[in-house]
Design a protein around this motif. Structure first.
Motif, PDB file in Angstrom:
ATOM      1  N   ASP A  20       9.867   6.487   7.550  1.00 49.06           N
ATOM      2  CA  ASP A  20      11.010   5.906   7.990  1.00 49.06           C
ATOM      3  C   ASP A  20      11.404   6.600   9.417  1.00 49.06           C
ATOM      4  OD1 ASP A  20      12.373   8.244   7.425  1.00 49.06           O
ATOM      5  OD2 ASP A  20      13.546   7.448   5.870  1.00 49.06           O
ATOM      6  N   ALA A  21      12.424   6.167  10.031  1.00 50.38           N
ATOM      7  CA  ALA A  21      12.987   6.831  11.203  1.00 50.38           C
ATOM      8  C   ALA A  21      13.354   8.408  11.216  1.00 50.38           C
ATOM      9  CB  ALA A  21      14.293   6.309  11.605  1.00 50.38           C
ATOM     10  N   ASN A  22      13.536   8.865  10.091  1.00 52.86           N
ATOM     11  CA  ASN A  22      13.678  10.268   9.762  1.00 52.86           C
ATOM     12  C   ASN A  22      12.310  11.175   9.589  1.00 52.86           C
ATOM     13  OD1 ASN A  22      16.480   9.980  10.122  1.00 52.86           O
ATOM     14  ND2 ASN A  22      16.685   9.441   8.182  1.00 52.86           N
ATOM     15  N   GLY A  23      11.215  10.377   9.317  1.00 56.88           N
ATOM     16  CA  GLY A  23       9.965  11.225   9.216  1.00 56.88           C
ATOM     17  C   GLY A  23       9.728  11.245   7.893  1.00 56.88           C
ATOM     18  N   LEU A  24      10.557  10.695   6.786  1.00 58.64           N
ATOM     19  CA  LEU A  24      10.194  10.525   5.488  1.00 58.64           C
ATOM     20  C   LEU A  24       9.252   9.680   4.999  1.00 58.64           C
ATOM     21  CD1 LEU A  24      13.862  11.364   4.509  1.00 58.64           C
ATOM     22  CD2 LEU A  24      11.915  13.095   4.628  1.00 58.64           C
TER      23      LEU A  24
END
Length: 148
Positions: free
Chosen positions: A71-75
């Motif tokens: 995702d956009a948070n790198g998760l």
């Protein structure tokens, strides 16, 4: 002429790959597959880059699958699902919202006591007249249907 073009294309691709690796950029590999039969069963999937997916449908109509992505948070977010004609679509995922925790009874009791209970209120005169006209028209239409 075509052989020269193919040789040049391969040389350029190899040079690009060598440049990316020397710059510290990892080479991205990907794969995909698909299979199906005459009974309506299938299996497909892919992986590569920041996402992957797989799905299988069996002869009994049950579809199972899952996918993951960054995702956009790198998760990494993962989703698994099952769908069938009896139970419908069911999903389990790492990114589903979580509802609020239940309120303790000792906290909820004063809040519920403060909510006013519903008290019946008679219709206003114009509302009562409109309701009576509506019910009379309904009864008349029903009588016409029964007489036919």
């Amino acid at each position: 002429m075509h052989r020269l073009l193919v040789v040049l294309s391969v040389a350029v691709a190899a040079a690009q790959a060598q440049y990316l690796l020397s710059a510290g950029i990892p080479a991205v590999s990907s794969s995909q597959y698909h299979a199906q039969d005459e009974l309506g069963q299938f299996s497909y999937g892919y992986s590569g880059g920041p996402s992957a997916k797989h799905e299988v449908k069996t002869f009994d109509g049950v579809t199972r699958g899952g996918y993951s992505y960054v995702d956009a948070n790198g998760l990494v977010q993962s989703v698994s699902y099952v769908a069938d004609p009896i139970n419908g679509f069911r999903v389990a995922a790492t990114n589903l919202p979580v509802g609020p925790a239940p309120v303790a009874a000792s906290v909820a009791a004063p809040l519920l006591a403060a909510v006013p209970q519903h008290v019946y209120q008679a219709d206003a005169p114009d509302v009562a007249i409109a309701k009576a006209a509506h019910f009379a028209a309904h009864a008349e239409a029903k009588a016409r249907l029964l007489a036919a």
